[in-house]
Design an enzyme around this catalytic site. Structure first.
Site, PDB file in Angstrom:
ATOM      1  N   ASP A  24      66.905  -8.827 -77.165  1.00  0.00           N
ATOM      2  CA  ASP A  24      65.673  -8.294 -76.597  1.00  0.00           C
ATOM      3  C   ASP A  24      65.754  -8.601 -75.111  1.00  0.00           C
ATOM      4  O   ASP A  24      65.737  -9.771 -74.713  1.00  0.00           O
ATOM      5  CB  ASP A  24      64.484  -9.002 -77.265  1.00  0.00           C
ATOM      6  CG  ASP A  24      63.136  -8.632 -76.644  1.00  0.00           C
ATOM      7  OD1 ASP A  24      63.115  -8.033 -75.547  1.00  0.00           O
ATOM      8  OD2 ASP A  24      62.105  -8.962 -77.258  1.00  0.00           O
ATOM      9  N   TYR A 104      58.344  -5.748 -70.268  1.00  0.00           N
ATOM     10  CA  TYR A 104      57.838  -7.023 -70.753  1.00  0.00           C
ATOM     11  C   TYR A 104      58.969  -7.906 -71.284  1.00  0.00           C
ATOM     12  O   TYR A 104      59.771  -7.483 -72.110  1.00  0.00           O
ATOM     13  CB  TYR A 104      56.764  -6.832 -71.834  1.00  0.00           C
ATOM     14  CG  TYR A 104      55.990  -8.100 -71.987  1.00  0.00           C
ATOM     15  CD1 TYR A 104      55.100  -8.497 -70.983  1.00  0.00           C
ATOM     16  CD2 TYR A 104      56.213  -8.950 -73.056  1.00  0.00           C
ATOM     17  CE1 TYR A 104      54.436  -9.701 -71.058  1.00  0.00           C
ATOM     18  CE2 TYR A 104      55.552 -10.157 -73.135  1.00  0.00           C
ATOM     19  CZ  TYR A 104      54.662 -10.525 -72.132  1.00  0.00           C
ATOM     20  OH  TYR A 104      54.022 -11.724 -72.197  1.00  0.00           O
ATOM     21  N   ASP A 145      62.939  -6.389 -86.796  1.00  0.00           N
ATOM     22  CA  ASP A 145      62.166  -6.910 -85.660  1.00  0.00           C
ATOM     23  C   ASP A 145      60.954  -7.684 -86.175  1.00  0.00           C
ATOM     24  O   ASP A 145      60.428  -7.386 -87.238  1.00  0.00           O
ATOM     25  CB  ASP A 145      61.703  -5.767 -84.747  1.00  0.00           C
ATOM     26  CG  ASP A 145      61.083  -6.305 -83.453  1.00  0.00           C
ATOM     27  OD1 ASP A 145      61.486  -7.405 -83.006  1.00  0.00           O
ATOM     28  OD2 ASP A 145      60.198  -5.635 -82.883  1.00  0.00           O
ATOM     29  N   TYR A 241      59.388 -21.859 -77.395  1.00  0.00           N
ATOM     30  CA  TYR A 241      59.237 -20.516 -77.924  1.00  0.00           C
ATOM     31  C   TYR A 241      59.790 -19.466 -76.973  1.00  0.00           C
ATOM     32  O   TYR A 241      59.413 -19.401 -75.823  1.00  0.00           O
ATOM     33  CB  TYR A 241      57.764 -20.196 -78.205  1.00  0.00           C
ATOM     34  CG  TYR A 241      57.597 -18.823 -78.778  1.00  0.00           C
ATOM     35  CD1 TYR A 241      58.071 -18.554 -80.063  1.00  0.00           C
ATOM     36  CD2 TYR A 241      57.043 -17.797 -78.057  1.00  0.00           C
ATOM     37  CE1 TYR A 241      57.962 -17.294 -80.598  1.00  0.00           C
ATOM     38  CE2 TYR A 241      56.925 -16.526 -78.590  1.00  0.00           C
ATOM     39  CZ  TYR A 241      57.382 -16.282 -79.861  1.00  0.00           C
ATOM     40  OH  TYR A 241      57.289 -15.029 -80.396  1.00  0.00           O
ATOM     41  N   LYS A 244      61.180 -14.424 -81.591  1.00  0.00           N
ATOM     42  CA  LYS A 244      61.898 -14.597 -82.859  1.00  0.00           C
ATOM     43  C   LYS A 244      63.302 -14.028 -82.715  1.00  0.00           C
ATOM     44  O   LYS A 244      63.598 -13.326 -81.768  1.00  0.00           O
ATOM     45  CB  LYS A 244      61.136 -13.888 -83.981  1.00  0.00           C
ATOM     46  CG  LYS A 244      59.988 -14.720 -84.520  1.00  0.00           C
ATOM     47  CD  LYS A 244      60.506 -15.839 -85.410  1.00  0.00           C
ATOM     48  CE  LYS A 244      59.374 -16.771 -85.783  1.00  0.00           C
ATOM     49  NZ  LYS A 244      59.851 -18.012 -86.392  1.00  0.00           N
ATOM     50  N   ASP A 246      64.944 -11.934 -84.588  1.00  0.00           N
ATOM     51  CA  ASP A 246      65.097 -10.556 -85.024  1.00  0.00           C
ATOM     52  C   ASP A 246      66.540 -10.223 -85.426  1.00  0.00           C
ATOM     53  O   ASP A 246      67.332  -9.766 -84.607  1.00  0.00           O
ATOM     54  CB  ASP A 246      64.573  -9.635 -83.919  1.00  0.00           C
ATOM     55  CG  ASP A 246      63.114  -9.987 -83.589  1.00  0.00           C
ATOM     56  OD1 ASP A 246      62.397 -10.483 -84.468  1.00  0.00           O
ATOM     57  OD2 ASP A 246      62.705  -9.795 -82.449  1.00  0.00           O
ATOM     58  N   GLN A 254      80.137  -0.164-102.151  1.00  0.00           N
ATOM     59  CA  GLN A 254      80.913   0.665-103.101  1.00  0.00           C
ATOM     60  C   GLN A 254      82.299   0.096-103.420  1.00  0.00           C
ATOM     61  O   GLN A 254      82.768  -0.821-102.778  1.00  0.00           O
ATOM     62  CB  GLN A 254      81.096   2.104-102.563  1.00  0.00           C
ATOM     63  CG  GLN A 254      79.828   2.827-102.254  1.00  0.00           C
ATOM     64  CD  GLN A 254      79.015   3.282-103.450  1.00  0.00           C
ATOM     65  OE1 GLN A 254      77.852   3.545-103.319  1.00  0.00           O
ATOM     66  NE2 GLN A 254      79.611   3.358-104.635  1.00  0.00           N
ATOM     67  N   ASP A 299      51.296  -6.892 -83.797  1.00  0.00           N
ATOM     68  CA  ASP A 299      52.737  -6.934 -83.441  1.00  0.00           C
ATOM     69  C   ASP A 299      53.616  -6.848 -84.687  1.00  0.00           C
ATOM     70  O   ASP A 299      54.659  -7.515 -84.790  1.00  0.00           O
ATOM     71  CB  ASP A 299      53.085  -8.196 -82.643  1.00  0.00           C
ATOM     72  CG  ASP A 299      52.670  -8.076 -81.182  1.00  0.00           C
ATOM     73  OD1 ASP A 299      52.094  -7.028 -80.806  1.00  0.00           O
ATOM     74  OD2 ASP A 299      52.919  -9.027 -80.418  1.00  0.00           O
ATOM     75  N   TYR A 365      54.668 -21.692 -81.309  1.00  0.00           N
ATOM     76  CA  TYR A 365      53.907 -22.466 -80.334  1.00  0.00           C
ATOM     77  C   TYR A 365      52.550 -22.808 -80.914  1.00  0.00           C
ATOM     78  O   TYR A 365      52.084 -22.171 -81.843  1.00  0.00           O
ATOM     79  CB  TYR A 365      53.787 -21.817 -78.961  1.00  0.00           C
ATOM     80  CG  TYR A 365      53.383 -20.369 -78.891  1.00  0.00           C
ATOM     81  CD1 TYR A 365      52.107 -19.947 -79.221  1.00  0.00           C
ATOM     82  CD2 TYR A 365      54.299 -19.422 -78.431  1.00  0.00           C
ATOM     83  CE1 TYR A 365      51.743 -18.623 -79.097  1.00  0.00           C
ATOM     84  CE2 TYR A 365      53.941 -18.090 -78.307  1.00  0.00           C
ATOM     85  CZ  TYR A 365      52.661 -17.695 -78.650  1.00  0.00           C
ATOM     86  OH  TYR A 365      52.304 -16.394 -78.510  1.00  0.00           O
TER      87      TYR A 365
HETATM   88  P1  13P Z   1      81.948   3.013-106.980  1.00  0.00           P
HETATM   89  O1  13P Z   1      82.377   2.076-108.071  1.00  0.00           O
HETATM   90  O2  13P Z   1      82.946   4.056-106.652  1.00  0.00           O
HETATM   91  O3  13P Z   1      81.463   2.281-105.796  1.00  0.00           O
HETATM   92  O4  13P Z   1      80.681   3.878-107.557  1.00  0.00           O
HETATM   93  C1  13P Z   1      79.549   3.248-108.019  1.00  0.00           C
HETATM   94  C2  13P Z   1      78.448   4.230-108.169  1.00  0.00           C
HETATM   95  O5  13P Z   1      78.623   5.405-108.335  1.00  0.00           O
HETATM   96  C3  13P Z   1      77.088   3.667-108.061  1.00  0.00           C
HETATM   97  O6  13P Z   1      76.047   4.539-108.271  1.00  0.00           O
HETATM   98  P1  13P Z   2      59.837 -10.581 -80.173  1.00  0.00           P
HETATM   99  O1  13P Z   2      60.477 -11.810 -80.754  1.00  0.00           O
HETATM  100  O2  13P Z   2      60.173  -9.352 -80.966  1.00  0.00           O
HETATM  101  O3  13P Z   2      60.128 -10.444 -78.722  1.00  0.00           O
HETATM  102  O4  13P Z   2      58.253 -10.739 -80.367  1.00  0.00           O
HETATM  103  C1  13P Z   2      57.621 -11.841 -79.837  1.00  0.00           C
HETATM  104  C2  13P Z   2      56.159 -11.919 -80.105  1.00  0.00           C
HETATM  105  O5  13P Z   2      55.529 -12.838 -79.654  1.00  0.00           O
HETATM  106  C3  13P Z   2      55.481 -10.906 -80.916  1.00  0.00           C
HETATM  107  O6  13P Z   2      54.098 -11.153 -81.025  1.00  0.00           O
HETATM  108 MG    MG Z   3      60.112  -9.124 -77.235  1.00  0.00          MG
HETATM  109 MG    MG Z   4      61.970  -8.392 -81.209  1.00  0.00          MG
END
Ligand code: 13P
Ligand code: 13P
Ligand code: MG
Ligand code: MG
Length: 391
Positions: A24, A104, A145, A241, A244, A246, A254, A299, A365
């Site tokens: 971020d 920000y 996020d 702080y 986060k 994220d 497969q 948020d 915090y």
């Molecule tokens: P694979 O074993 O080829 O990954 O296929 C699994 C499948 O079809 C799950 O729906």
């Molecule tokens: P971010 O960690 O995504 O920057 O968000 C921080 C925050 O304080 C959200 O309220």
């Molecule tokens: Mg942020």
């Molecule tokens: Mg973030």
């Protein structure tokens, strides 16, 4: 034209590394989403890195206020050149876009003063997976996020250890032997490898506390790399702080690994994760399409997007160029989202009260020390004869 990637020689083993490095470095408005100019600059710098032969292919995306650089190359995990490239791109975005536009939290996650060989511990989140390309290589990347790396614990357990989620654990002989989970103890700076199904209860005993124990990676019992998660905790690095962490997650699918639908099934329950407003509240991890990869109410609620690629000879294959399949852009996830919104209403009604609010040891915090020091002289021992309450 069917495809525009070069197809390798039959029988030739290609070792490929997928690196997802995210940060971020500023957002608009507040912590809501990124600015298009940030993504534009990231894409042009990544295109130069392809021309210079540093990476084979890339895709730049975002969820909320976090930018993800998804890169494929043959340099292995923890490669200095790749980490420095990502560090420089985040620095350039901060310098050329976030700061001039006063976005920000410009440069929010760039905690180190300069690059010192590895981007881990410097602020940005990193997930990397090196493997021998199979005949066909589906790769899924999840980006979240307003939460932190512990958010992947429950989905990773479901994908690789829960037979009620992943039918292949029961009916596919190549999955039936189980998987090995690497779990970090963030407090002790240690890790432990646990194999399932034998050590299932031990695994759950640890990862049920996602603030401390975090799944870093999963391998099949024969060593085949299956998943890698970013695990940084910014608050532990910075000691205060700073937002986060994220997280991002890479999962191979497969053919001897869980099928695409088994991986996605793990996100059909919007479990409560730490993050949300001011990184200090529990809210449901809501799977959304790229068009809803922003946060709004309180948020949040915390969001996750799922991006689907194939890999062919070290290159990301998407629908148009490297444009991924938007995995949660499907009506089958509408009910999950509705449930997440209902849970958001329910949690919000707790206001500043636990368990909507995180426990004291998890709070990013708090005013608790100030409040306690202000009231210090007004606390009386409990056995003091009680006098009439004074307003
Ligand atoms: P694979 O074993 O080829 O990954 O296929 C699994 C499948 O079809 C799950 O729906
Ligand atoms: P971010 O960690 O995504 O920057 O968000 C921080 C925050 O304080 C959200 O309220
Ligand atoms: Mg942020
Ligand atoms: Mg973030």
């Amino acid at each position: 034209m069917l495809i525009d990637v070069e197809v390798g020689m039959e029988g030739f083993v290609v070792r490929t590394t997928v690196s997802v490095i995210k940060a971020d470095v500023g957002s608009i408005p507040g912590h809501h989403t990124v600015h298009p100019k940030q993504l534009e600059l990231a894409r042009s710098l990544m295109a130069e890195a392809v021309d210079d032969g540093v990476v084979a292919s890339y895709h730049v995306t975002h969820v909320g206020d976090d930018i993800q650089l998804i890169m494929t190359h043959g340099r292995g995990e923890n490669d200095r050149t790749i980490h420095e490239l990502a560090w420089n791109i985040f620095q350039e975005i901060t310098r050329r876009v976030s700061k001039p536009l006063k976005l920000y939290g410009a440069g929010q996650d760039l905690l180190a003063d300069s690059f010192s060989g590895n981007i881990r511990g410097a602020g940005p989140g990193v997930a990397e997976l090196e493997f021998e390309e199979r005949k066909s290589e589906p790769i899924l990347i999840f980006c979240a996020d307003k939460t932190n790396p512990g958010a992947w614990n429950l989905p990773l357990y479901k994908i690789f250890a829960d037979p009620f989620n992943t039918a292949g654990l029961v009916i596919d002989p190549s999955l039936h032997e189980g998987f090995c989970f690497r779990v970090l103890d963030l407090r002790e700076d240690a890790f432990v490898d646990l194999t399932t199904p034998e050590e299932l209860y031990d695994l759950l005993a640890l990862i049920g506390t996602p603030s401390r124990y975090i799944v870093e990676g999963v391998r099949r019992r024969d060593g085949l790399p299956a998943a890698a998660a970013s695990t940084s905790r910014l608050s532990l690095i910075a000691g205060r702080y700073v937002g986060k962490d994220d997280p991002v997650l890479i999962v191979r699918a497969q053919h001897g690994l869980p099928a695409l639908g088994e991986v996605l099934e793990a996100f059909a329950f919007p479990h409560l994760v730490a993050g949300f407003m001011r990184g200090s509240h529990y809210g449901p991890l809501t799977p959304v399409s790229m068009k809803d990869a922003v946060v709004s109410r309180f948020d949040g609620p915390p969001r996750v997007v799922g991006l689907g690629f194939q890999i062919a000879d070290r290159c990301l294959v998407g629908l148009r160029g490297t444009e991924p399949v938007d995995l949660f852009a499907d009506a089958a996830f509408d009910r999950v989202r509705q449930q997440a919104f209902d849970v958001t209403d329910y949690m919000r009604r707790h206001g500043p009260v636990m368990p909507h609010l995180l426990g004291p040891e998890e709070m990013e915090y708090t005013t608790m020390p100030q409040v306690l020091s202000k009231l210090k002289n007004r606390f009386k021992p409990m056995h003091t004869p009680r006098i009439a309450m004074q307003g």
